[in-house]
Design an enzyme around this catalytic site. Structure first.
Site, mmCIF file in Angstrom:
data_model
loop_
_atom_site.group_PDB
_atom_site.id
_atom_site.type_symbol
_atom_site.label_atom_id
_atom_site.label_comp_id
_atom_site.label_asym_id
_atom_site.label_seq_id
_atom_site.Cartn_x
_atom_site.Cartn_y
_atom_site.Cartn_z
ATOM 1 N N ASP A 7 3.589 7.787 -4.912
ATOM 2 C CA ASP A 7 4.255 9.095 -4.875
ATOM 3 C C ASP A 7 4.616 9.534 -6.306
ATOM 4 O OD1 ASP A 7 5.547 11.301 -3.832
ATOM 5 O OD2 ASP A 7 7.220 10.204 -2.971
ATOM 6 N N GLY A 16 3.647 -0.877 -0.075
ATOM 7 C CA GLY A 16 4.385 -1.118 -1.320
ATOM 8 C C GLY A 16 5.861 -1.284 -1.011
HETATM 9 P P1 ADP Z 1 5.158 2.947 0.476
HETATM 10 O O1 ADP Z 1 6.574 3.397 0.222
HETATM 11 O O2 ADP Z 1 4.464 3.742 1.554
HETATM 12 O O3 ADP Z 1 5.070 1.478 0.669
HETATM 13 P P2 ADP Z 1 4.169 2.710 -2.280
HETATM 14 O O4 ADP Z 1 3.794 3.811 -3.199
HETATM 15 O O5 ADP Z 1 5.316 1.848 -2.664
HETATM 16 O O6 ADP Z 1 4.378 3.403 -0.842
HETATM 17 O O7 ADP Z 1 2.925 1.777 -2.055
HETATM 18 C C1 ADP Z 1 1.802 2.123 -1.290
HETATM 19 C C2 ADP Z 1 0.571 1.567 -1.949
HETATM 20 O O8 ADP Z 1 0.201 2.419 -3.026
HETATM 21 C C3 ADP Z 1 0.735 0.177 -2.543
HETATM 22 O O9 ADP Z 1 -0.276 -0.662 -2.016
HETATM 23 C C4 ADP Z 1 0.552 0.390 -4.043
HETATM 24 O O10 ADP Z 1 -0.141 -0.706 -4.623
HETATM 25 C C5 ADP Z 1 -0.305 1.635 -4.070
HETATM 26 N N1 ADP Z 1 -0.303 2.441 -5.300
HETATM 27 C C6 ADP Z 1 0.628 2.538 -6.275
HETATM 28 N N2 ADP Z 1 0.224 3.384 -7.240
HETATM 29 C C7 ADP Z 1 -1.008 3.843 -6.873
HETATM 30 C C8 ADP Z 1 -1.979 4.746 -7.445
HETATM 31 N N3 ADP Z 1 -1.757 5.368 -8.595
HETATM 32 N N4 ADP Z 1 -3.145 4.950 -6.768
HETATM 33 C C9 ADP Z 1 -3.379 4.345 -5.582
HETATM 34 N N5 ADP Z 1 -2.509 3.500 -4.995
HETATM 35 C C10 ADP Z 1 -1.346 3.249 -5.636
#
Ligand code: ADP
Length: 171
Positions: A33, A124
């Protein structure tokens, strides 16, 4: 629908729409995000704020669509994944995660978007077990028969997710 797998940063994807794993406030957060809002600029946040003003928070499992601002994609679909707690709640949490994928595909179709890239929603900060989340994501996408969407890309950022997807998609 053709399913593709890549390891990388979803903000770089040249597809019609990328999916954001947002939180219910829609006002930005950490992880993917934060990366999407940083790379896409303030137009995305402004569009999210306008949606907030109109409908309030976004419920878990649901999705909304905005501009992609400065990103190479045309649009961003923001979906709110479930936080994983397991135990008695696990079945409901799994259903909500599947809803995220299905509702994003439906919203893409309603907007005539033919290529869509998903991050690994809820794996994540929301701590879904990665193998479990992979199975839910792939099943939800495979069950969704679309006449509009041609390509679905799973974008894995970390090795563990990438390995989970590789083994399930090839196995
Ligand atoms: P959530 O709160 O839904 O768990 P997160 O952003 O913490 O969301 O994590 C969701 C996934 O997104 C994780 O597997 C993380 O490794 C991945 N992630 C983080 N940054 C990026 C990015 N720039 N592009 C793609 N995936 C990403």
């Amino acid at each position: 629908m053709k399913i593709e797998l890549i390891k990388g940063d979803i903000t770089k994807m040249e597809v019609d729409v990328i999916v954001n794993a947002a939180n219910s406030s829609l006002l930005g957060g950490g992880g993917v995000d934060g990366a999407i809002h940083r790379a896409g600029g303030k137009a995305i946040l402004e569009a999210c704020q306008a949606i907030r003003n109109k409908q309030g928070k976004c419920k878990t499992g649901e999705a909304v669509i905005t501009t992609a601002g400065d990103l190479p994609a045309e649009k961003v679909i923001h979906t709110v994944g479930p936080v994983y707690n397991g135990g008695k709640r696990e079945e409901k949490e799994k259903e909500l995660l599947a809803n995220c994928y299905t509702n994003c595909l439906k919203l893409a179709e309603e907007n005539n978007l033919i290529s869509i890239a998903f991050p690994n929603i809820s794996t994540g900060i929301y701590r879904f077990p990665k193998a479990m989340a992979t199975e839910i994501a792939i099943n939800a996408v495979k069950q969704h028969k679309s006449k509009i969407i041609e390509t679905v890309v799973f974008v894995c950022f970390d090795d563990e997710n990438h390995e989970c997807y590789k083994s399930l998609l090839n196995g």
